[in-house]
Each structure stands twice: as C-alpha cells, then as structure tokens.
Design an enzyme around this catalytic site. Structure first.
Site, short mmCIF file in Angstrom:
data_model
loop_
_atom_site.label_atom_id
_atom_site.label_comp_id
_atom_site.label_asym_id
_atom_site.label_seq_id
_atom_site.Cartn_x
_atom_site.Cartn_y
_atom_site.Cartn_z
N HIS A 18 0.83 -1.20 0.00
CA HIS A 18 0.00 0.00 0.00
C HIS A 18 0.87 1.26 0.00
O HIS A 18 0.55 2.24 -0.67
CB HIS A 18 -0.92 0.01 1.22
CG HIS A 18 -2.01 -1.00 1.15
ND1 HIS A 18 -3.34 -0.67 0.99
CD2 HIS A 18 -1.99 -2.36 1.19
CE1 HIS A 18 -4.08 -1.76 0.95
NE2 HIS A 18 -3.27 -2.81 1.08
N ASP A 115 -6.27 5.63 2.83
CA ASP A 115 -6.35 4.24 2.36
C ASP A 115 -7.66 3.62 2.83
O ASP A 115 -8.50 4.29 3.46
CB ASP A 115 -5.14 3.47 2.90
CG ASP A 115 -4.68 2.37 1.96
OD1 ASP A 115 -5.53 1.77 1.28
OD2 ASP A 115 -3.46 2.08 1.93
#
Length: 483
Positions: A18, A115
C-alpha cells in the site's frame, strides 16, 4: 511557497504494497510542484526515504504506534509479523486518531489521501476544513469487482462463495476468463478457490466489528473524491463502471510508471546475469509479503528446473521463520546440485527494478501485483502470472487470456483448491518463451510490445497527473468550506 501550491498529506495503510503506490503518486505530484507530507511509521522511513524523490517541499511525518498493542518501536509494517496480526494495524490506525488530528491541525493541508482502513478520517478532516480523497491502490478491475458500492446488492447477509463467483450487476460484459463472455450477473467469472480467498474482504471483522469492505465503503462515502491508480487505455470499461457507481469526482492517476533507478546493479547480480544470453533468464518473485507454502515452493522450483532456462527464484518468509529449514523441507534432495550452474534461490530483498532492467532477463514470473505488472512491462519482460490472493486474481484476468490487455499468460490451477504442479509452471513459461506469432499483431508478444511502448510515453503519464492537479484545484474552488 506559492499561494496556489497544493499541499497533500499521504496516509497509506502500514503494508508496503500500500505504501509503494502512495510513494509513486507523491513523486509524480511533487514533480508538478505539489507539496507532500507523507505519514508513516518509523520502521518504514528508511525505505520511503530511498524511494521518494528529494524535494524541499516533501517531508516524511512519523506516526507513533500505541505502546499498548505491543509492537516493537521500529516495526516495518505487516511483513514483520504473520498475516494473522495484520488486523492489529487497523486497530493501531484507529487508536492514533488524536495524533493524526493534531498533525493535520498543524500542517493544514488542502487534501488528505487516505487508504481503505481510515474510514473515520473524512469526518475528522472535515472538522478541520480539510478535504479527503480515498486513494485505492488496487486496479480498476479489482475495484469494480470487489469494492464497487453496489457489490452486495441483492445478497442477503454475508456473501457466499457462489455469490462472489458472480460479478456485480452491470459489470462489463465483454471481458472474462477462459473465453467466457459475461452475459449477465448469473455467470461465474472467477474460480472457486479465488472466491474462497476473497471472502475475507467481506467477512473479516476487524476494528469496530467492520470488514475491509465496510471500512472501504465508509471512507468512500465520506471522501470528497475517489482516486484510482490506473488509466483508461488499460482499463476503460472497468473504470467507467466504477465511476458510474459514484456520485463524486473520480480521478485516475495514470499507471504511475516508476522512475528509472539511478543506482547500478550490484556487481554480484550483474556478473551472474551477464553470463546468460539476452532475454533468457526467468526472474521469479512474488512480492515483499506473499509467502508460498512448502508444496508451492517445490512445484515452482521444479517447474523452473524443467524449463532448462536460467532462473532467479526470490522467496520471502515471515519473521522468526528459519528460511534454511523451510527450504530443506520444500525442495527435493539434489535440487541445488542439479541447478547450481543455471539457477539461484534467494531469500529476502533484491533490487527488483534493476534486475528486471538487465538485458539477460526475459521472463518475469510473479504474483500479478499491479505495480509488479507495470514494472515487468516497462522493462520489456514476458509475463507469467501466478496470482495468490485478493486483487491479484483480477489483475491477472485483465492481463491474460480473454482480458483487455492480452499481454501475459496465467499458470493453470485447479478450480476447487488452486493447486498447481511443476508441469503447469513449465507449460506457462514454455508457451510464452517459445511463442511463434501465427497472425500479425495477435500474439501475446505483440501485445506485450504494444503496452511496453505505451508505458514509455511520458506525455500520456504527465497528462494524467496534470489533470489530477487541475481537478483538485477545481474541487477547492467549487466546494469551499464555509466557516
């Protein structure tokens, strides 16, 4: 700092798969004059510093994990622990809300890019007059299949394996797998073992008793805009489908092609690779966090041996696992002796971009992570894909067979449990490395060349970033916070 300079806070989940796309986007934005503040935990800072392009307007802001969770001070994200511990990082993100609020109050950015896990951040930022954008690091096809707001429409309770084998209503009909045309939402599109794997997205109740899907939807609904790491040239139908599900600005970053590395390949790797002919070496790696079991390691290694081609197999094991012991149990007696002149099995980190760029590397066998696929195409490698989890199944679908891009080949696997054998590895590699084009422009190799060329077109990439910045400035003008 110019009055009209944008200031963006990047806040990825604490896993390097990520973090990496947030770094890539930061580099693209900072090259256009955007000021970047990058939130992360101390253990990630050395890697991020190494990959962020130095700029006087870019800074890394450390976040301190709560001591009550028992994490070591310099933990480097999810890779330092088994996957079963990953939910603790979501709990940690929830517990640092006061810390994040204090930092945002001080920094006063225009936007925060969040996120999937930070579903509480849009409302917190809104209190401070700061806009938020959910940045999904997954491909357009994975977002469309797994995370579109209407994914669970018509499904009572948690979805079943059969539910997940069928695409959501309205999913693009033209593209499928194994020459399946998805005529309607009753058609199965993915395999049984893949559907079993992705169940965790909807059923894993983590912090606040919410699943990954729940948290993503929370962030999605609360954010001012949605950002996807992709481009319309590669994934137009899936991006259009995702956009149709949203009632807010939808921004596409482009493929975020990484900058060519400035350093040189270590002499030990260069010397070993240079002894083989051009485009003959198979580089086999499954990302920084994927862990193969002993049976999978054995079949991959033996499949590589069967090809008769030189290979570099890179493996990772969880912290506190004895890699030597694992390999001794996974690989048959005599494997290292038989392959000592043609193959290397390496445990741990390698300079992947530099290895892929080497003239001797011709085939990239990987897990179909979206960033890895881009790196493989940029460096003109033939792609053999062995997706292992989550979004990787859909990335492979996009890249192979009856997908849009048709630039790689997927290893055949059994439907019910995903089993593959050495013959499956061998067959996939042999097909891609010996392919003869029967019809001009219709082979996997010709498609791979087309996408390789496309990813070299810097003007296309720059336009996506310029358009993103223009859209952000427009959002600030059209949707000002009123005191």
């Amino acid at each position: 700092m110019a009055d009209d300079q944008l200031h963006v806070v990047m806040f990825p989940f604490f896993a390097f798969g990520h973090v990496s796309p947030f770094i890539q986007l930061s580099n693209k934005l900072s090259s256009h004059g955007v000021r970047i503040s990058f939130f992360t935990i101390p253990g990630f800072i050395p890697r991020i510093q190494n990959l962020l392009i130095p700029s006087p307007t870019t800074q890394i802001v450390p976040l301190q994990l709560p001591p009550s969770l028992g994490f070591p001070p310099n933990i480097a994200g999810t890779f330092d622990f088994p996957s079963s511990v990953s939910p603790k990082f979501v709990v940690a993100i929830d517990l640092i809300q006061p810390q994040v609020k204090a930092l945002l109050s001080e920094l006063k950015p225009d936007f925060v890019l969040l996120d999937f896990a930070q579903n509480w951040l849009p409302s917190l930022a809104s209190e401070l007059g700061i806009k938020t954008m959910l940045f999904s690091v997954f491909s357009g096809i994975a977002n469309a299949y797994l995370l579109a707001p209407g994914r669970l429409t018509g499904i009572e309770g948690p979805p079943s394996v059969d539910d997940l084998r069928r695409p959501p209503q309205g999913f693009p009909k033209r593209f499928g797998r194994n020459n399946v045309n998805v005529a309607d939402s009753s058609s199965d599109l993915i395999k049984t073992f893949e559907a079993q794997n992705i169940l965790f997205v909807y059923k894993s109740k983590i912090s606040e008793n919410a699943s990954i899907y729940d948290r993503f939807q929370g962030g999605l609904s609360g954010s001012t805009a949605v950002v996807i790491k992709s481009c319309f040239e590669m994934e137009g139908p899936y991006l259009d489908f995702m956009k149709s599900q949203l009632n807010k600005p939808f921004i596409v970053t482009g493929p975020l092609v990484p900058q060519p590395p400035s350093e040189k390949l270590d002499a030990k790797w260069d010397k070993w690779l240079a002894q083989f002919p051009s485009k003959s070496v198979i580089f086999c790696s499954f990302g920084s966090e994927a862990v193969l079991n002993q049976e999978q390691i054995r079949e991959v290694a033996l499949g590589l041996e069967l090809t008769g081609l030189p290979f570099l197999l890179v493996l990772h094991f969880p912290a506190k696992v004895n890699a030597k012991t694992e390999l001794e149990h996974a690989l048959p007696i005599g494997f290292f002796e038989r392959t000592k002149d043609m193959g290397i099995v390496h445990v741990g980190w390698v300079p992947q971009q530099l290895i892929l760029r080497h003239n001797s590397v011709g085939c990239y066998l990987c897990h179909a992570g979206f960033s890895s696929l881009i790196e493989g195409l940029v460096n003109d490698c033939q792609l053999v894909l062995l997706p292992l989890q989550g979004d990787q199944f859909f990335n492979s679908m996009l890249m192979c067979e009856n997908g849009i891009m048709k630039a790689g080949i997927e290893v055949n696997r059994r439907d019910r449990d995903g089993y593959f054998g050495k013959e499956d590895i061998f067959a996939a590699v042999q097909t891609i490395m010996t392919e003869i084009e029967k019809e001009p422009g219709k082979s996997i190799r010709s498609n791979q060349k087309k996408w390789h060329k496309f990813l070299q077109e810097k003007d296309v990439q720059e336009k996506y970033i310029s358009d993103m910045i223009s859209e952000m400035k427009k959002i600030l003008v059209d949707n000002p916070f009123v005191d």
